[in-house]
Scaffold this motif. Sequence first.
Motif, PDB file in Angstrom:
ATOM      1  N   ILE A  27       0.839  -1.208   0.000  1.00 30.16           N
ATOM      2  CA  ILE A  27       0.000   0.000   0.000  1.00 30.16           C
ATOM      3  C   ILE A  27       0.871   1.254   0.000  1.00 30.16           C
ATOM      4  O   ILE A  27       0.617   2.212  -0.737  1.00 30.16           O
ATOM      5  N   ALA A  28       1.923   1.251   0.832  1.00 31.08           N
ATOM      6  CA  ALA A  28       2.797   2.425   0.911  1.00 31.08           C
ATOM      7  C   ALA A  28       3.437   2.747  -0.434  1.00 31.08           C
ATOM      8  O   ALA A  28       3.565   3.924  -0.808  1.00 31.08           O
ATOM      9  N   SER A  29       3.821   1.709  -1.176  1.00 28.69           N
ATOM     10  CA  SER A  29       4.409   1.940  -2.503  1.00 28.69           C
ATOM     11  C   SER A  29       3.405   2.587  -3.439  1.00 28.69           C
ATOM     12  O   SER A  29       3.741   3.488  -4.222  1.00 28.69           O
ATOM     13  N   HIS A  37      -1.026  11.453  -1.094  1.00 31.40           N
ATOM     14  CA  HIS A  37      -0.854  11.338   0.339  1.00 31.40           C
ATOM     15  C   HIS A  37       0.625  11.186   0.662  1.00 31.40           C
ATOM     16  O   HIS A  37       1.443  10.938  -0.222  1.00 31.40           O
ATOM     17  N   ARG A  38       0.923  11.312   1.944  1.00 32.64           N
ATOM     18  CA  ARG A  38       2.239  10.956   2.468  1.00 32.64           C
ATOM     19  C   ARG A  38       2.018  10.000   3.631  1.00 32.64           C
ATOM     20  O   ARG A  38       1.164  10.244   4.493  1.00 32.64           O
ATOM     21  N   VAL A  39       2.768   8.896   3.634  1.00 26.56           N
ATOM     22  CA  VAL A  39       2.648   7.948   4.729  1.00 26.56           C
ATOM     23  C   VAL A  39       3.425   8.497   5.920  1.00 26.56           C
ATOM     24  O   VAL A  39       4.655   8.482   5.943  1.00 26.56           O
ATOM     25  N   LEU A  55      10.103   1.761   8.040  1.00 26.99           N
ATOM     26  CA  LEU A  55       9.819   0.978   6.846  1.00 26.99           C
ATOM     27  C   LEU A  55       9.636   1.940   5.681  1.00 26.99           C
ATOM     28  O   LEU A  55       8.850   2.896   5.766  1.00 26.99           O
ATOM     29  N   LEU A  56      10.383   1.718   4.626  1.00 27.00           N
ATOM     30  CA  LEU A  56      10.248   2.516   3.404  1.00 27.00           C
ATOM     31  C   LEU A  56      10.289   4.014   3.693  1.00 27.00           C
ATOM     32  O   LEU A  56       9.589   4.813   3.073  1.00 27.00           O
TER      33      LEU A  56
END
Length: 246
Positions: A27-29, A37-39, A55-56
């Motif tokens: 999902i983050a990718s 959005h920004r995680v 993470l990432l």
Amino acid sequence: MYSANHRYYNHSGDIFIFGAGGHAKTIASAVKLRGEHRVAAFVVDQVSASMPTQLLGSPVLSLAELQRQRNMPRQFIVGIGDNELRSRKSVELESQGFELVNIAHPFASIGDATVIGRGVFLSSGCSLDPEVTLRDGVIINVHAGVGHETVIGAYTHVSAGALIGAISRVGERCFFGMGSILISEINVGDDSYLGAGSVANKDVPANTIAVGSPARFRSRFAVDTTQPSPTAESELKADHALTSST
């Protein structure tokens, strides 16, 4: 591309992803590629000593740590492949005032007049034909497809390469294994599993494991210790192990 007449919560800004396993990173990718959005963080119930701090490029925080932050994001999506757990955490976090958002990979194809609930994830290369309805918390994984006028119940997971035929009705918390096929105009009851590579050509009752081509049915609650675990159950165990850090 998104059609002009389907329902999609196209919010922007910081979000958090609940979960820190493989699905959360997928999902983050997609979030990074969309650029809307920004995680702000990956969030779990409790951070263990064995877990990474990042993470990432985003921090891994406990829910309590997130809530202590001054500029805490209010929007979130649950990045857990397990249907029951994804459902439970979505309801729990919404009850605390957080807002579920949808994330679609930029290479997801969404047909006209599609209706999408809350907390839905559409992965790379997946395809929704016109007039598809996805209820809350549905996952349509990489290169999976859903035929026109089909309804997918809340918190169902359609795995990579699975195909759901047109004018079908799928219940809540169902699981479709990799490469499985549901023929058009088929009904599937709540909490049923279709194993990887299996083909269902008739209605699948609730709480059923369907494996093979054509698929053979048995109750999820029937245990046969003389046979190996069905493919669907094996996939679910593997997925649960992947998301156990949540």
